[in-house]
Design a protein around this motif. Structure first.
Motif, short mmCIF file in Angstrom:
data_model
loop_
_atom_site.label_atom_id
_atom_site.label_comp_id
_atom_site.label_asym_id
_atom_site.label_seq_id
_atom_site.Cartn_x
_atom_site.Cartn_y
_atom_site.Cartn_z
N TYR A 147 29.06 37.16 31.54
CA TYR A 147 29.14 37.81 32.84
C TYR A 147 30.59 38.02 33.24
N VAL A 148 30.83 39.13 33.91
CA VAL A 148 32.17 39.44 34.40
C VAL A 148 32.37 38.81 35.77
N PHE A 149 31.35 38.93 36.62
CA PHE A 149 31.32 38.31 37.94
C PHE A 149 29.98 37.59 38.09
N PRO A 150 29.89 36.55 38.92
CA PRO A 150 28.59 35.96 39.18
C PRO A 150 27.65 36.94 39.90
N GLY A 151 28.22 37.80 40.72
CA GLY A 151 27.45 38.76 41.50
C GLY A 151 28.42 39.70 42.19
N LEU A 152 27.97 40.32 43.27
CA LEU A 152 28.80 41.29 43.97
C LEU A 152 29.56 40.62 45.12
N ASP A 153 30.87 40.80 45.15
CA ASP A 153 31.69 40.35 46.27
C ASP A 153 31.64 41.46 47.32
N ALA A 154 30.73 41.31 48.28
CA ALA A 154 30.51 42.37 49.26
C ALA A 154 31.69 42.55 50.20
N GLU A 155 32.49 41.50 50.37
CA GLU A 155 33.67 41.63 51.22
C GLU A 155 34.72 42.50 50.55
N ALA A 156 34.89 42.33 49.24
CA ALA A 156 35.87 43.12 48.51
C ALA A 156 35.36 44.53 48.23
N TYR A 157 34.04 44.67 48.02
CA TYR A 157 33.48 45.95 47.61
C TYR A 157 32.27 46.31 48.49
#
Length: 326
Positions: A133-143
């Motif tokens: 995995y590249v990220f655990p999930g989506l960083d909604a604050e950043a994106y």
């Protein structure tokens, strides 16, 4: 001719030889908070046993690569023979800033989802794919735009993962932990760097009680040359291995802590806290200035332990899932 101001005329297709350098450049322009190197892209994507170039959907406008969405399904089981035939993943997607606002992200993600559907995948996760995995999930604050796009395509948040950091400058093992270590040792618990032969028990402990991805992570990092002294394992008075903690397991990043695990029936004894601090002590001895990791439940027992040990949350990731309808 299509008006560029309303709809992107970029072509979307599968990955081809020659796309890699342009993809890495576009990724870094698109996600400057999470840049990638060619070496990391090669390791996480191109050398993954499950990589299929048709699953890596890229958008090309003339000679520019302006976006990508990566879809992956298991071609090789994590353990046993289970290929998780209903499960697919999207570990990452991005659109070049200059190409946004014209529907290209939606096209790429729809392409990726359609590709997974054609391979029978009815459940798709963003982005908790293991082992790469590249990220655990989506960083909604950043994106925030990425979060809105995923939600509009039917993805729903399953839970949040917290990334945490702790400075190690001036670090010392707390006196309370040192006393607990002394007491556990007096009762017959043995904390040590595992020997080669101990790895049999360590991999069985990780794989049978914490998931095959953890055993795979340990096996792969040691096969790639990670020294055994990055691990502290513990055996109980009967000689049974009941826990371990380590650092440097993921992509050989020395300051990345984890994984850590202790058998459920031993929790409450302080084993996990002792293991955590013994590894932090080793990290500081190697001149690490900080310890960090990407994934824990912020309100879980592990999250409580990390906060008690001086870690603070630095990012939150939404693990998201889309279930096919009809």
């Amino acid at each position: 001719m299509t008006d560029r101001t309303t709809t992107s005329r970029a072509e979307t297709r599968g990955f081809r030889a020659g796309d890699g350098p342009r993809l890495v450049e576009a990724w870094c322009r698109s996600a400057p908070a999470d840049p990638v190197t060619p070496e990391r892209f090669r390791s996480l994507v191109l050398l993954d046993a499950n990589f299929d170039p048709e699953g890596l959907r890229v958008a090309v406008d003339g000679d520019r690569l302006v976006g990508a969405a990566y879809a992956v399904r298991r071609l090789r089981p994590m353990a046993g023979t289970d290929l998780e035939p209903e499960q697919g993943w999207i570990p990452f997607f991005f659109v070049d800033p200059d190409a946004r606002g014209r529907g290209l992200g939606r096209r790429l993600l729809t392409d990726a989802l359609d590709w997974l559907h054609r391979h029978g995948r009815t459940r798709v996760d963003f982005s908790s794919y293991t082992p790469h995995y590249v990220f655990p999930g989506l960083d909604a604050e950043a994106y925030p735009e990425g979060a809105g796009l995923l939600e509009s395509l039917g993805f729903r948040t399953l839970y949040e993962a917290a990334a945490m950091d702790r400075g190690l400058v001036g670090y010392r093992v707390p006196e309370e932990v040192a006393r607990r270590l002394e007491g556990l040792t007096a009762r017959g618990y043995r904390f040590a760097t595992p020997s080669d032969d101990d790895l049999v028990d360590l991999l069985a402990l990780a794989g049978n009680h914490f998931g095959p991805d953890w055993a795979c992570t340990i096996r792969d990092c040691l096969a790639a040359g990670t020294p055994l002294d990055r691990i502290v394992a513990v055996r109980d008075p009967s000689g049974r291995m009941v826990g371990w903690a380590m650092h440097g397991a993921f992509e050989s990043v020395e300051e990345r802590f984890g994984p850590i695990g202790v058998l459920e029936e031993t929790r409450g004894t302080g084993l996990g806290e002792v293991l955590l601090h013994l590894v932090l002590e080793r990290m500081r001895a190697r001149r690490a200035h900080s310890a960090w990791f990407l994934w824990t439940g912020e309100r879980s027992p592990a999250g409580h332990l990390y906060r008690k040990s001086g870690f603070t949350t630095t990012r939150r990731f939404r693990v998201m899932r889309r279930e096919a309808t009809g």
